[in-house]
Design a protein around this motif. Structure first.
Motif, PDB file in Angstrom:
ATOM      1  N   SER A   4      11.485 -37.078   9.558  1.00  0.00           N
ATOM      2  CA  SER A   4      11.989 -35.793  10.055  1.00  0.00           C
ATOM      3  C   SER A   4      10.924 -34.694  10.051  1.00  0.00           C
ATOM      4  O   SER A   4      11.238 -33.531  10.308  1.00  0.00           O
ATOM      5  CB  SER A   4      13.186 -35.341   9.202  1.00  0.00           C
ATOM      6  OG  SER A   4      12.797 -35.163   7.849  1.00  0.00           O
TER       7      SER A   4
ATOM      8  N   GLU B 198      19.661 -24.408   8.664  1.00  0.00           N
ATOM      9  CA  GLU B 198      20.180 -25.747   8.373  1.00  0.00           C
ATOM     10  C   GLU B 198      21.012 -25.740   7.098  1.00  0.00           C
ATOM     11  O   GLU B 198      22.021 -26.449   6.995  1.00  0.00           O
ATOM     12  CB  GLU B 198      19.019 -26.735   8.265  1.00  0.00           C
ATOM     13  CG  GLU B 198      18.312 -26.985   9.589  1.00  0.00           C
ATOM     14  CD  GLU B 198      17.177 -27.974   9.473  1.00  0.00           C
ATOM     15  OE1 GLU B 198      16.765 -28.272   8.321  1.00  0.00           O
ATOM     16  OE2 GLU B 198      16.694 -28.451  10.517  1.00  0.00           O
ATOM     17  N   ASN B 199      20.605 -24.936   6.108  1.00  0.00           N
ATOM     18  CA  ASN B 199      21.363 -24.844   4.869  1.00  0.00           C
ATOM     19  C   ASN B 199      22.738 -24.237   5.096  1.00  0.00           C
ATOM     20  O   ASN B 199      23.743 -24.707   4.540  1.00  0.00           O
ATOM     21  CB  ASN B 199      20.577 -24.013   3.846  1.00  0.00           C
ATOM     22  CG  ASN B 199      21.306 -23.862   2.528  1.00  0.00           C
ATOM     23  OD1 ASN B 199      21.945 -22.837   2.272  1.00  0.00           O
ATOM     24  ND2 ASN B 199      21.224 -24.871   1.687  1.00  0.00           N
TER      25      ASN B 199
ATOM     26  N   ILE C 194      24.468 -24.361   7.818  1.00  0.00           N
ATOM     27  CA  ILE C 194      25.283 -25.367   8.511  1.00  0.00           C
ATOM     28  C   ILE C 194      25.992 -26.258   7.499  1.00  0.00           C
ATOM     29  O   ILE C 194      27.179 -26.575   7.630  1.00  0.00           O
ATOM     30  CB  ILE C 194      24.409 -26.203   9.462  1.00  0.00           C
ATOM     31  CG1 ILE C 194      23.971 -25.353  10.662  1.00  0.00           C
ATOM     32  CG2 ILE C 194      25.165 -27.438   9.952  1.00  0.00           C
ATOM     33  CD1 ILE C 194      23.019 -26.065  11.599  1.00  0.00           C
TER      34      ILE C 194
ATOM     35  N   PRO D 162      26.822 -32.699   9.730  1.00  0.00           N
ATOM     36  CA  PRO D 162      25.360 -32.777   9.645  1.00  0.00           C
ATOM     37  C   PRO D 162      24.711 -33.256  10.934  1.00  0.00           C
ATOM     38  O   PRO D 162      23.510 -33.066  11.140  1.00  0.00           O
ATOM     39  CB  PRO D 162      25.126 -33.764   8.496  1.00  0.00           C
ATOM     40  CG  PRO D 162      26.402 -34.538   8.380  1.00  0.00           C
ATOM     41  CD  PRO D 162      27.485 -33.586   8.761  1.00  0.00           C
TER      42      PRO D 162
ATOM     43  N   GLN E 269      22.811 -30.725  12.807  1.00  0.00           N
ATOM     44  CA  GLN E 269      21.504 -30.254  12.342  1.00  0.00           C
ATOM     45  C   GLN E 269      20.389 -30.686  13.287  1.00  0.00           C
ATOM     46  O   GLN E 269      19.487 -29.915  13.603  1.00  0.00           O
ATOM     47  CB  GLN E 269      21.224 -30.772  10.937  1.00  0.00           C
ATOM     48  CG  GLN E 269      22.082 -30.144   9.862  1.00  0.00           C
ATOM     49  CD  GLN E 269      21.645 -30.554   8.473  1.00  0.00           C
ATOM     50  OE1 GLN E 269      20.498 -30.878   8.240  1.00  0.00           O
ATOM     51  NE2 GLN E 269      22.576 -30.552   7.541  1.00  0.00           N
ATOM     52  N   SER E 270      20.454 -31.941  13.723  1.00  0.00           N
ATOM     53  CA  SER E 270      19.428 -32.444  14.629  1.00  0.00           C
ATOM     54  C   SER E 270      19.438 -31.672  15.940  1.00  0.00           C
ATOM     55  O   SER E 270      18.379 -31.302  16.472  1.00  0.00           O
ATOM     56  CB  SER E 270      19.656 -33.936  14.889  1.00  0.00           C
ATOM     57  OG  SER E 270      18.712 -34.435  15.803  1.00  0.00           O
TER      58      SER E 270
ATOM     59  N   SER F 181      18.025 -28.161  15.318  1.00  0.00           N
ATOM     60  CA  SER F 181      16.570 -28.198  15.146  1.00  0.00           C
ATOM     61  C   SER F 181      15.870 -28.368  16.489  1.00  0.00           C
ATOM     62  O   SER F 181      14.878 -27.691  16.781  1.00  0.00           O
ATOM     63  CB  SER F 181      16.180 -29.338  14.201  1.00  0.00           C
ATOM     64  OG  SER F 181      16.741 -29.140  12.917  1.00  0.00           O
TER      65      SER F 181
END
Length: 319
Positions: free
Chosen positions: A244, A281-282, A284, A291, A294-295, A298
């Motif tokens: 990642s 992200e945190n 979220i 989750p 998140q991708s 990003s």
């Protein structure tokens, strides 16, 4: 008014990114009452530590006008090599740790040599090298984690000092080193010159290839450091370490004022950019959002950051 605001942020990217980070922190604290508790802040700091080291490395390369998409693979592969040296060979864990850092620097140097000697675009070449390092990782481990990492180095990955994770302090140390190199040394001035105009830098007598090789080697060193600290954190060498660490550092650098075209920006700004992504992200996770988002978030941040950077610089150059 809008033009003045955009102009200020383009000419002063660090002040802009700090302001955005502060705004996001305020919004996050309003959305979740758990955001500002000490436990969650430690989680953010620990996450920032690992991605931050790759971001420092990527930002220095981007100042040169280069990219290395194999840094995550280098970190993961060095972690696996470290696991083999410590568990299967029985080498002293501290010696194995140091050897892996040297190996990471050699991998980075190899990338730099291929870029400078073959005159290939670093983006294209390092995509291929990421496949090489990642493939070797899987060939050696067959996709199975190496367990039984000695507890001697565990403190480096999971310990705390002054209430914050040790990896975070290590990241800050190398952030200071990177900022000193880029802003206070002749080598740093050469970096900006090469990133601004490679041909002109060579005409001025700057040994541009040596500068590029040095930065590529340092980037490989930081990638290996992140990989080994993650091994110490997990207590095992996972083949997936570093998977990642590809797009996030690029987005963080651009958000922090380091354009993909090179020549300007600082590692400090890039770290603030990484903090922005980490906080988003945190939040979220805290809000209970899947989750899997998140991708997507990003990736969207990468596209938006690079697009805004390109649009704003074209606009003000024309203006």
């Amino acid at each position: 008014m809008l033009r003045k605001a955009m102009g200020f942020m383009v000419s002063n990217p660090l002040s802009g990114v700090v302001g955005v980070l502060a705004l996001i922190v305020v919004v996050a604290s309003l959305l979740s009452e758990n955001f500002l508790n000490s436990y969650n802040l430690v989680i953010i700091a620990r996450s920032l530590a690992f991605i931050g080291m790759i971001t420092i490395a990527q930002s220095m390369l981007m100042i040169l006008g280069e990219l290395d998409l194999s840094l995550g693979a280098i970190g993961g592969f060095c972690g696996v090599i470290g696991g083999i040296l410590m568990v299967k060979v029985g080498l002293n864990p501290w010696l194995a740790f140091a050897l892996c850092l040297a190996i990471g620097a050699l991998f980075g140097l190899l990338n730099g040599l291929l870029v400078t000697l073959l005159r290939l675009p670093s983006l294209v070449l390092t995509i291929g090298m990421a496949g090489v390092y990642g493939g070797l990782n899987l060939v050696i481990t067959k996709g199975v984690a190496i367990t039984g990492i000695p507890a001697d180095i565990g403190f480096l990955g999971s310990g705390k000092w002054a209430g914050l994770p040790v990896p975070f302090w290590i990241m800050l140390l190398f952030l200071v080193v990177a900022c000193f190199i880029t802003l206070k040394t002749p080598f740093g001035r050469y970096m900006y010159a090469v990133g601004s105009n490679l041909s002109a830098a060579r005409m001025l007598g700057i040994r541009a290839d040596r500068v590029r090789l040095g930065v590529f080697a340092f980037a490989g060193f930081l990638a290996a450091l992140a990989g080994m600290l993650m091994v110490a954190r997990l207590g095992s060498a996972q083949p997936s370490i570093g998977d990642s660490w590809v797009l996030g550092p690029i987005a963080a650098s651009v958000i922090g004022g380091v354009p993909t075209t090179g020549g300007i920006g600082t590692p400090l700004g890039a770290i603030f950019g990484a903090a922005i992504i980490g906080v988003i992200e945190n939040v979220i996770v805290l809000l209970g959002i899947s989750p899997y988002w998140q991708s997507m978030v990003s990736g969207a941040i990468v596209v938006i950051a690079i697009s805004l950077d390109s649009i704003s610089r074209r606009y003000f150059k024309r203006d």
